[in-house]
Design a protein around this motif. Sequence first.
Motif, PDB file in Angstrom:
ATOM      1  N   GLN A   7       0.897  -0.947  -0.307  1.00 44.45           N
ATOM      2  CA  GLN A   7      -0.075   0.273  -0.214  1.00 44.45           C
ATOM      3  C   GLN A   7       0.699   1.519  -0.164  1.00 44.45           C
ATOM      4  OE1 GLN A   7      -2.475  -1.329   3.371  1.00 44.45           O
ATOM      5  NE2 GLN A   7      -3.778  -1.955   2.068  1.00 44.45           N
ATOM      6  N   ARG A   8       1.912   1.210   1.148  1.00 44.44           N
ATOM      7  CA  ARG A   8       2.526   2.016   0.994  1.00 44.44           C
ATOM      8  C   ARG A   8       3.915   2.751  -0.384  1.00 44.44           C
ATOM      9  NH1 ARG A   8       5.240   1.702   4.985  1.00 44.44           N
ATOM     10  NH2 ARG A   8       6.840   0.233   4.798  1.00 44.44           N
ATOM     11  N   ALA A   9       3.921   1.100  -0.795  1.00 43.13           N
ATOM     12  CA  ALA A   9       4.871   1.680  -2.465  1.00 43.13           C
ATOM     13  C   ALA A   9       3.844   2.252  -3.426  1.00 43.13           C
ATOM     14  CB  ALA A   9       5.215   0.137  -2.876  1.00 43.13           C
ATOM     15  N   VAL A  10       2.825   1.940  -3.278  1.00 43.78           N
ATOM     16  CA  VAL A  10       1.144   2.440  -4.511  1.00 43.78           C
ATOM     17  C   VAL A  10       1.648   3.729  -4.419  1.00 43.78           C
ATOM     18  CG1 VAL A  10      -0.702   2.449  -5.422  1.00 43.78           C
ATOM     19  CG2 VAL A  10       0.416   0.041  -4.867  1.00 43.78           C
ATOM     20  N   SER A  11       1.083   4.157  -2.818  1.00 47.32           N
ATOM     21  CA  SER A  11       0.643   5.477  -2.826  1.00 47.32           C
ATOM     22  C   SER A  11       2.359   6.523  -3.483  1.00 47.32           C
ATOM     23  CB  SER A  11       0.534   5.589  -1.180  1.00 47.32           C
ATOM     24  OG  SER A  11       0.779   6.769  -0.934  1.00 47.32           O
ATOM     25  N   GLY A  43      -5.598 -14.026  -2.473  1.00 48.65           N
ATOM     26  CA  GLY A  43      -4.550 -14.397  -1.719  1.00 48.65           C
ATOM     27  C   GLY A  43      -3.176 -14.255  -2.701  1.00 48.65           C
ATOM     28  N   LEU A  44      -3.184 -13.353  -3.649  1.00 48.07           N
ATOM     29  CA  LEU A  44      -1.680 -13.393  -4.129  1.00 48.07           C
ATOM     30  C   LEU A  44      -0.797 -12.600  -3.272  1.00 48.07           C
ATOM     31  CD1 LEU A  44      -3.469 -14.142  -6.983  1.00 48.07           C
ATOM     32  CD2 LEU A  44      -1.461 -13.114  -8.466  1.00 48.07           C
ATOM     33  N   PRO A  45       0.378 -12.770  -3.288  1.00 44.21           N
ATOM     34  CA  PRO A  45       1.883 -12.068  -2.697  1.00 44.21           C
ATOM     35  C   PRO A  45       1.187 -10.954  -3.262  1.00 44.21           C
ATOM     36  CG  PRO A  45       2.636 -14.740  -3.721  1.00 44.21           C
ATOM     37  CD  PRO A  45       1.635 -14.280  -3.984  1.00 44.21           C
ATOM     38  N   PRO A  46       1.307 -10.032  -2.035  1.00 46.94           N
ATOM     39  CA  PRO A  46       1.029  -8.666  -2.620  1.00 46.94           C
ATOM     40  C   PRO A  46       2.454  -8.107  -3.859  1.00 46.94           C
ATOM     41  CG  PRO A  46       0.867  -8.675  -0.382  1.00 46.94           C
ATOM     42  CD  PRO A  46       1.554  -9.864  -0.638  1.00 46.94           C
ATOM     43  N   ARG A  47       3.140  -8.929  -3.555  1.00 50.76           N
ATOM     44  CA  ARG A  47       5.269  -8.421  -3.941  1.00 50.76           C
ATOM     45  C   ARG A  47       4.654  -8.415  -5.633  1.00 50.76           C
ATOM     46  NH1 ARG A  47      10.103  -7.354  -4.959  1.00 50.76           N
ATOM     47  NH2 ARG A  47      11.285  -7.734  -5.968  1.00 50.76           N
ATOM     48  N   GLU A  48       4.428  -9.810  -6.200  1.00 51.47           N
ATOM     49  CA  GLU A  48       3.506  -9.957  -7.462  1.00 51.47           C
ATOM     50  C   GLU A  48       2.481  -9.499  -7.691  1.00 51.47           C
ATOM     51  OE1 GLU A  48       1.281 -13.679  -9.176  1.00 51.47           O
ATOM     52  OE2 GLU A  48       2.541 -14.545  -7.561  1.00 51.47           O
ATOM     53  N   VAL A  49       1.730  -8.693  -7.321  1.00 46.58           N
ATOM     54  CA  VAL A  49       0.861  -7.757  -7.155  1.00 46.58           C
ATOM     55  C   VAL A  49       1.200  -6.300  -7.481  1.00 46.58           C
ATOM     56  CG1 VAL A  49      -1.258  -6.517  -7.193  1.00 46.58           C
ATOM     57  CG2 VAL A  49      -1.687  -9.328  -6.364  1.00 46.58           C
ATOM     58  N   TRP A  50       2.724  -6.091  -7.255  1.00 48.70           N
ATOM     59  CA  TRP A  50       3.435  -4.674  -7.520  1.00 48.70           C
ATOM     60  C   TRP A  50       3.531  -4.938  -8.882  1.00 48.70           C
ATOM     61  CZ3 TRP A  50       3.823  -0.405  -6.359  1.00 48.70           C
ATOM     62  CH2 TRP A  50       5.030   0.404  -7.011  1.00 48.70           C
ATOM     63  N   ILE A  51       4.637  -6.208  -8.870  1.00 49.86           N
ATOM     64  CA  ILE A  51       5.449  -6.033  -9.932  1.00 49.86           C
ATOM     65  C   ILE A  51       4.195  -6.021 -11.392  1.00 49.86           C
ATOM     66  CG2 ILE A  51       7.299  -7.652 -10.759  1.00 49.86           C
ATOM     67  CD1 ILE A  51       8.316  -5.987  -8.637  1.00 49.86           C
ATOM     68  N   ALA A  52       3.887  -6.909 -11.073  1.00 55.86           N
ATOM     69  CA  ALA A  52       2.699  -6.484 -12.295  1.00 55.86           C
ATOM     70  C   ALA A  52       1.865  -5.446 -12.891  1.00 55.86           C
ATOM     71  CB  ALA A  52       1.201  -7.678 -11.801  1.00 55.86           C
ATOM     72  N   THR A  57       1.516  -0.664 -16.119  1.00 53.90           N
ATOM     73  CA  THR A  57       1.849   0.868 -15.827  1.00 53.90           C
ATOM     74  C   THR A  57       3.344   1.666 -16.509  1.00 53.90           C
ATOM     75  OG1 THR A  57       2.184   1.051 -13.949  1.00 53.90           O
ATOM     76  CG2 THR A  57       0.265   1.428 -13.966  1.00 53.90           C
ATOM     77  N   GLY A  58       3.645   1.029 -16.567  1.00 55.61           N
ATOM     78  CA  GLY A  58       5.449   1.534 -17.277  1.00 55.61           C
ATOM     79  C   GLY A  58       6.495   1.915 -16.280  1.00 55.61           C
ATOM     80  N   VAL A  59       6.046   1.341 -14.681  1.00 52.66           N
ATOM     81  CA  VAL A  59       7.231   2.228 -14.685  1.00 52.66           C
ATOM     82  C   VAL A  59       8.323   0.956 -14.319  1.00 52.66           C
ATOM     83  CG1 VAL A  59       7.629   1.759 -11.690  1.00 52.66           C
ATOM     84  CG2 VAL A  59       5.560   2.384 -12.599  1.00 52.66           C
ATOM     85  N   PRO A  60       9.325   2.229 -14.500  1.00 48.33           N
ATOM     86  CA  PRO A  60      10.474   1.252 -14.948  1.00 48.33           C
ATOM     87  C   PRO A  60      11.417   0.732 -13.756  1.00 48.33           C
ATOM     88  CG  PRO A  60      10.469   3.979 -14.879  1.00 48.33           C
ATOM     89  CD  PRO A  60       9.595   3.578 -14.407  1.00 48.33           C
ATOM     90  N   SER A  61      11.700  -0.408 -14.101  1.00 47.11           N
ATOM     91  CA  SER A  61      12.262  -1.637 -12.999  1.00 47.11           C
ATOM     92  C   SER A  61      12.959  -0.954 -12.290  1.00 47.11           C
ATOM     93  CB  SER A  61      12.824  -2.382 -13.391  1.00 47.11           C
ATOM     94  OG  SER A  61      13.240  -2.386 -14.730  1.00 47.11           O
ATOM     95  N   SER A  62      14.264   0.332 -12.345  1.00 47.36           N
ATOM     96  CA  SER A  62      14.710   0.681 -11.343  1.00 47.36           C
ATOM     97  C   SER A  62      13.812   2.079  -9.861  1.00 47.36           C
ATOM     98  CB  SER A  62      15.239   1.967 -12.384  1.00 47.36           C
ATOM     99  OG  SER A  62      14.617   3.043 -12.751  1.00 47.36           O
TER     100      SER A  62
END
Length: 74
Positions: A7-11, A43-52, A57-62
């Motif tokens: 949630q913090r990463a999304v915000s 039940g998907l892991p939040p990290r997997e959802v964050w990466i997807a 949305t085109g966020v650079p991998s950096s």
Amino acid sequence: MKLSEFQRAVSDEFGSSYGQTLLTDLVLAELGGRTANEAIAAGLPPREVWIALCKETGVPSSRWYGAGKPAPQR
């Protein structure tokens, strides 16, 4: 990655209002045609959802570093 870190990463990346809109409205093919909120609820892991979400949305991998970033010390 904990849900609170997700949630913090999304915000941090998208802002609180737009981030919430993405979580509820953006359908992510990589997650089986679900929104991020639906994927988390399923039940998907939040990290997997964050990466997807970042990929879609085109966020650079950096800037995918938000995954697991600890809370700031105060």
